[in-house]
Motif scaffolding. Structure first.
Motif, PDB file in Angstrom:
ATOM      1  N   ILE A  92       0.783  -1.152   0.160  1.00 46.92           N
ATOM      2  CA  ILE A  92       0.047  -0.029  -0.050  1.00 46.92           C
ATOM      3  C   ILE A  92       0.938   1.410   0.063  1.00 46.92           C
ATOM      4  O   ILE A  92       1.867   1.537   0.822  1.00 46.92           O
ATOM      5  N   ALA A  93       0.715   1.873  -1.180  1.00 45.87           N
ATOM      6  CA  ALA A  93       1.659   3.254  -1.084  1.00 45.87           C
ATOM      7  C   ALA A  93       1.101   4.388  -1.702  1.00 45.87           C
ATOM      8  O   ALA A  93      -0.033   4.486  -2.414  1.00 45.87           O
ATOM      9  N   ALA A  94       1.416   5.623  -1.238  1.00 46.99           N
ATOM     10  CA  ALA A  94       1.003   6.790  -1.929  1.00 46.99           C
ATOM     11  C   ALA A  94       1.615   7.187  -3.189  1.00 46.99           C
ATOM     12  O   ALA A  94       2.966   7.035  -3.395  1.00 46.99           O
ATOM     13  N   ILE A  95       0.935   7.681  -4.081  1.00 44.33           N
ATOM     14  CA  ILE A  95       1.678   8.215  -5.292  1.00 44.33           C
ATOM     15  C   ILE A  95       1.191   9.634  -5.386  1.00 44.33           C
ATOM     16  O   ILE A  95       0.127  10.093  -5.405  1.00 44.33           O
ATOM     17  N   SER A  96       2.270  10.524  -5.722  1.00 46.23           N
ATOM     18  CA  SER A  96       1.948  12.033  -6.095  1.00 46.23           C
ATOM     19  C   SER A  96       1.408  12.252  -7.400  1.00 46.23           C
ATOM     20  O   SER A  96       2.013  11.512  -8.361  1.00 46.23           O
ATOM     21  N   HIS A  97       0.562  13.262  -7.264  1.00 47.63           N
ATOM     22  CA  HIS A  97      -0.132  13.692  -8.751  1.00 47.63           C
ATOM     23  C   HIS A  97       0.787  14.713  -9.179  1.00 47.63           C
ATOM     24  O   HIS A  97       0.783  15.707  -8.349  1.00 47.63           O
ATOM     25  N   ARG A  98       1.526  14.689 -10.421  1.00 50.15           N
ATOM     26  CA  ARG A  98       2.109  15.761 -10.753  1.00 50.15           C
ATOM     27  C   ARG A  98       1.370  16.504 -12.400  1.00 50.15           C
ATOM     28  O   ARG A  98       0.556  15.717 -12.745  1.00 50.15           O
ATOM     29  N   ALA A  99       2.118  17.266 -12.841  1.00 53.20           N
ATOM     30  CA  ALA A  99       1.456  18.173 -13.698  1.00 53.20           C
ATOM     31  C   ALA A  99       1.269  17.318 -15.182  1.00 53.20           C
ATOM     32  O   ALA A  99       0.347  17.342 -15.666  1.00 53.20           O
ATOM     33  N   GLY A 100       2.273  16.747 -15.434  1.00 55.83           N
ATOM     34  CA  GLY A 100       2.069  15.872 -16.732  1.00 55.83           C
ATOM     35  C   GLY A 100       2.968  14.453 -16.685  1.00 55.83           C
ATOM     36  O   GLY A 100       3.415  14.270 -15.577  1.00 55.83           O
ATOM     37  N   ALA A 101       2.623  13.582 -17.751  1.00 51.47           N
ATOM     38  CA  ALA A 101       3.239  12.375 -17.772  1.00 51.47           C
ATOM     39  C   ALA A 101       3.576  11.693 -19.206  1.00 51.47           C
ATOM     40  O   ALA A 101       2.738  12.536 -20.063  1.00 51.47           O
TER      41      ALA A 101
ATOM     42  N   LEU B  61      15.916   2.965 -15.290  1.00 50.66           N
ATOM     43  CA  LEU B  61      14.517   3.643 -15.151  1.00 50.66           C
ATOM     44  C   LEU B  61      13.656   3.516 -13.878  1.00 50.66           C
ATOM     45  O   LEU B  61      13.139   4.434 -13.414  1.00 50.66           O
ATOM     46  N   SER B  62      13.617   2.532 -13.444  1.00 57.13           N
ATOM     47  CA  SER B  62      12.771   2.014 -12.192  1.00 57.13           C
ATOM     48  C   SER B  62      13.524   2.625 -10.952  1.00 57.13           C
ATOM     49  O   SER B  62      12.840   3.134 -10.065  1.00 57.13           O
ATOM     50  N   ALA B  63      14.872   3.150 -10.963  1.00 55.37           N
ATOM     51  CA  ALA B  63      15.366   3.531 -10.140  1.00 55.37           C
ATOM     52  C   ALA B  63      14.981   5.204  -9.928  1.00 55.37           C
ATOM     53  O   ALA B  63      15.315   5.714  -8.925  1.00 55.37           O
ATOM     54  N   ARG B  64      14.583   5.728 -11.273  1.00 54.72           N
ATOM     55  CA  ARG B  64      14.043   6.943 -11.093  1.00 54.72           C
ATOM     56  C   ARG B  64      12.931   7.247 -10.078  1.00 54.72           C
ATOM     57  O   ARG B  64      12.158   6.365 -10.069  1.00 54.72           O
ATOM     58  N   THR B  65      13.237   8.556  -9.549  1.00 53.38           N
ATOM     59  CA  THR B  65      11.834   8.638  -8.772  1.00 53.38           C
ATOM     60  C   THR B  65      10.671   9.273  -9.184  1.00 53.38           C
ATOM     61  O   THR B  65       9.384   9.408  -8.674  1.00 53.38           O
ATOM     62  N   ASP B  66      10.709   9.636 -10.493  1.00 49.67           N
ATOM     63  CA  ASP B  66       9.652  10.031 -11.229  1.00 49.67           C
ATOM     64  C   ASP B  66       8.955   8.871 -12.132  1.00 49.67           C
ATOM     65  O   ASP B  66       7.939   9.497 -12.961  1.00 49.67           O
ATOM     66  N   THR B  67       9.492   7.721 -12.059  1.00 41.40           N
ATOM     67  CA  THR B  67       8.625   6.687 -12.988  1.00 41.40           C
ATOM     68  C   THR B  67       7.802   5.835 -12.031  1.00 41.40           C
ATOM     69  O   THR B  67       8.079   5.683 -10.926  1.00 41.40           O
ATOM     70  N   SER B  68       6.572   5.756 -12.536  1.00 40.41           N
ATOM     71  CA  SER B  68       5.520   5.033 -11.921  1.00 40.41           C
ATOM     72  C   SER B  68       5.518   3.533 -12.234  1.00 40.41           C
ATOM     73  O   SER B  68       5.149   2.601 -11.276  1.00 40.41           O
ATOM     74  N   PHE B  69       5.597   3.415 -13.438  1.00 39.92           N
ATOM     75  CA  PHE B  69       6.016   1.511 -13.840  1.00 39.92           C
ATOM     76  C   PHE B  69       6.902   1.599 -14.781  1.00 39.92           C
ATOM     77  O   PHE B  69       7.249   2.538 -15.652  1.00 39.92           O
ATOM     78  N   THR B  70       7.837   0.440 -14.969  1.00 38.04           N
ATOM     79  CA  THR B  70       8.702   0.120 -15.801  1.00 38.04           C
ATOM     80  C   THR B  70       8.661  -1.350 -16.030  1.00 38.04           C
ATOM     81  O   THR B  70       8.832  -2.150 -15.156  1.00 38.04           O
ATOM     82  N   TYR B  71       8.282  -1.669 -17.298  1.00 40.09           N
ATOM     83  CA  TYR B  71       7.921  -2.957 -17.688  1.00 40.09           C
ATOM     84  C   TYR B  71       9.216  -3.414 -18.942  1.00 40.09           C
ATOM     85  O   TYR B  71       9.264  -2.634 -19.755  1.00 40.09           O
ATOM     86  N   MET B  72       9.640  -4.517 -18.623  1.00 39.72           N
ATOM     87  CA  MET B  72      10.305  -5.418 -19.924  1.00 39.72           C
ATOM     88  C   MET B  72       9.473  -5.942 -20.620  1.00 39.72           C
ATOM     89  O   MET B  72       8.357  -6.877 -20.260  1.00 39.72           O
TER      90      MET B  72
ATOM     91  N   ARG C 298       5.976  -1.033 -10.020  1.00 42.16           N
ATOM     92  CA  ARG C 298       4.517  -0.823 -10.180  1.00 42.16           C
ATOM     93  C   ARG C 298       4.301   0.097  -9.460  1.00 42.16           C
ATOM     94  O   ARG C 298       4.630   0.043  -8.090  1.00 42.16           O
ATOM     95  N   GLY C 299       3.414   1.175  -9.792  1.00 42.13           N
ATOM     96  CA  GLY C 299       2.697   2.073  -9.017  1.00 42.13           C
ATOM     97  C   GLY C 299       3.678   2.955  -8.126  1.00 42.13           C
ATOM     98  O   GLY C 299       3.426   3.323  -6.932  1.00 42.13           O
ATOM     99  N   GLY C 300       4.816   2.903  -8.594  1.00 41.32           N
ATOM    100  CA  GLY C 300       6.037   4.094  -8.023  1.00 41.32           C
ATOM    101  C   GLY C 300       6.616   3.091  -7.221  1.00 41.32           C
ATOM    102  O   GLY C 300       7.767   3.693  -6.566  1.00 41.32           O
ATOM    103  N   GLN C 301       6.457   1.946  -7.029  1.00 44.70           N
ATOM    104  CA  GLN C 301       7.276   1.040  -6.114  1.00 44.70           C
ATOM    105  C   GLN C 301       8.122  -0.066  -7.071  1.00 44.70           C
ATOM    106  O   GLN C 301       7.284  -0.719  -7.756  1.00 44.70           O
TER     107      GLN C 301
END
Length: 317
Positions: free
Chosen positions: A55-64, A83-94, A310-313
């Protein structure tokens, strides 16, 4: 490493309840799904401790934007991890197909540095395409790994912090708000008392600020679970080319389908990006073949080989 053995029926129902409201008490969930509170608390707490659900909070930002990367041979794991290590990514899939890695990136302000300096420096990158997100029709906040009755869903729905497909954060964040958000990013179920201790504020003030953050559309609370645990072992990204006049109707139709976890309108050589999860590849075929896509639609399908985020985590693998 998360055990990917499928969950029991009770565990799935608890997770679905958490998908409706990640901060619902065990007592409330037990009452709604008709199980003993002690049993729900035991199973729910165990799944959280084992990382089967987060269970995690995700911040809403201006654009994506969606970043679609092609990588040099042998560098896909390195690029996806970067990419997944970046704090501004919400999901990263191979993924399979024309690209190797697909990631959603959120931003405030300009994109110039991100697109011209940061992303091109991703290790292993050979080519990148950027798809600005124009509109969300569904985010993973609205996806359910199972079904609740209409009455159960209504009884669990939070007064604030539910599914949003557009947001306009009200008011400026203060230093204390950022501290609270940091706590909720790590544990979206953190109690008011626990948050109060960590940010050194009174419980009354913390309770008021958490409510303000949710009602002001600054954050959402999400339950994050690997779809395979819920019995959905096949995940695919569908890149949909459709007439501009049909984008809104098709996006709305897809958002209402249970197989769809996520759908967004994007700018580029596709008009919609759709994340689909189903039990088998045969089910994916049935979904593609039998959905009413309308006329003049072309699909490009990328199978998800693994999720790094997934979901910023970070996703357990």
């Amino acid at each position: 490493m998360t055990d990917l053995t499928e969950l029991s029926d009770l565990e799935r129902r608890i997770i679905v309840a958490l998908q409706v409201d990640g901060r619902a008490t065990w007592r409330k969930i037990a009452r709604v799904i008709g199980e003993p509170e002690r049993t729900v608390a035991r199973y729910g707490s165990a799944m959280l401790e084992q990382g089967k659900v987060k269970i995690a909070a995700i911040s809403h930002r201006a654009g994506a934007v969606i970043a679609s990367l092609s990588c040099a041979p042998g560098t896909i794991p390195v690029a996806s991890q970067a990419l997944s290590a970046r704090t501004d990514t919400s999901f990263t899939y191979m993924v399979t197909g024309e690209s190797d890695v697909v990631s959603e990136l959120h931003y405030d302000g300009g994109l110039q540095d991100i697109l011209t300096l940061q992303l091109p420096a991703t290790p292993g990158l050979s080519n990148i395409q950027i798809y600005p997100i124009l509109k969300y029709f569904k985010t993973i906040r609205a996806w359910r790994g199972g079904e609740l009755s209409q009455g159960q869903e209504a009884a669990l729905s939070p007064s604030a912090g539910g599914e949003l497909i557009a947001w306009n954060p009200i008011g400026e964040l203060g230093e204390s708000d950022h501290l609270i958000i940091d706590v909720l990013r790590k544990d979206g179920r953190a109690s008011i008392e626990a948050i109060s201790r960590q940010v050194r504020m009174s419980e009354t003030s913390v309770s008021r600020r958490v409510d303000w953050l949710l009602r002001g559309e600054h954050i959402s609370i999400r339950a994050l679970v690997d779809p395979a645990l819920m019995g959905f072992k096949v995940e695919a990204l569908l890149w949909v080319q459709v007439s501009p006049a049909d984008v809104d109707a098709l996006g709305t139709l897809l958002a209402g389908l249970p197989q769809v976890r996520y759908v967004a309108a994007v700018a580029g050589d596709a008009q919609l990006l759709v994340d689909v999860t189903v039990p088998t590849q045969r089910d994916l075929y049935e979904f593609i073949a039998k959905t009413n896509w309308g006329e003049m639609v072309q699909l490009r399908t990328s199978m998800v080989l693994g999720a790094r985020k997934r979901g910023g985590q970070p996703a357990e693998s």
